[in-house]
Design an enzyme around this catalytic site. Structure first.
Site, PDB file in Angstrom:
ATOM      1  N   ILE A 106      -8.408  -5.644   6.254  1.00 56.68           N
ATOM      2  CA  ILE A 106      -7.100  -4.842   6.590  1.00 56.68           C
ATOM      3  C   ILE A 106      -6.375  -4.029   5.224  1.00 56.68           C
ATOM      4  CG2 ILE A 106      -5.816  -7.069   6.035  1.00 56.68           C
ATOM      5  CD1 ILE A 106      -3.861  -6.426   8.295  1.00 56.68           C
ATOM      6  N   CYS A 107      -5.659  -3.274   5.107  1.00 55.39           N
ATOM      7  CA  CYS A 107      -5.062  -2.527   4.183  1.00 55.39           C
ATOM      8  C   CYS A 107      -6.135  -2.143   3.256  1.00 55.39           C
ATOM      9  CB  CYS A 107      -4.092  -3.569   3.657  1.00 55.39           C
ATOM     10  SG  CYS A 107      -2.782  -2.747   2.487  1.00 55.39           S
TER      11      CYS A 107
END
Length: 202
Positions: A106-107
């Site tokens: 994620i991210c």
């Protein structure tokens, strides 16, 4: 008992994996209570400090982790992803994918995977398409403008979508029955209180 390994390192973005860690470890509403546990893994055995200022002592180091002993590797967002300090985590993700074990990023962690070419042949998402394109990666045609994407066990999510990221992980692991997962998302993703009563009845 199957283990989901969560990478921990300085500047880890706490909020991006809160739903994942809490609900993988919690027996509430699980298809098989007690089936999964969370263990943390880092490049060294030293304590790390998250972006939120929490100090975490890793359960094991990356060189002690074998893909065949894990149900999934989860890579939270961080500020290390464009640096050499993040390369051991990318290398472990590559090892997991070669073994057919799921990886969830994620991210900023998606940026680390993009730089390593791991997103070039999988549908994926991130914080924004422009974020990854600016890195010069080769997977732009497979970018999906969605909160979270799972393509053959490679899960990606944007920083703004920790609930959707968690939902994709739960679905991949088979933690919840589909109807229970729908109710879970109704409560946490749509903030619909009806989801709470559905979960209680489940």
């Amino acid at each position: 008992m199957r283990t989901v390994h969560v990478a921990v390192h300085d500047t880890l973005a706490d909020w991006e994996i809160g739903f994942v860690t809490a609900h993988v470890n919690s027996p509430a509403w699980h298809r098989t209570p007690g089936r999964f546990q969370i263990r943390t893994v880092s490049a060294s055995p030293d304590p790390v400090t998250t972006m939120g200022g929490l100090r975490v002592l890793p359960d094991l180091t990356l060189d002690e982790l074998s893909a065949d002993e894990s149900a999934m590797l989860v890579l939270p967002g961080n500020d290390l992803w464009p640096t050499e300090a993040y390369q051991p985590y990318v290398a472990k993700a590559r090892e997991f994918r070669a073994a057919g074990v799921p990886v969830a990023a994620i991210c900023g962690a998606t940026g680390g995977l993009a730089l390593a070419g791991l997103l070039d042949d999988h549908a994926h998402t991130s914080n924004a398409k422009e974020f990854l394109v600016g890195l010069g990666y080769g997977g732009a045609e497979l970018y999906r403008d969605e909160p979270a994407v799972n393509d053959r066990g490679l899960i990606t999510g944007g920083a703004q979508a920790p609930v959707e990221f968690a939902r994709a992980i739960f679905a991949e692991l088979g933690i919840y029955e589909p109807a229970v997962l729908d109710s879970w998302y109704k409560l946490y993703g749509r903030q619909d209180p009806a989801g709470f009563y559905e979960l209680m009845s489940a």
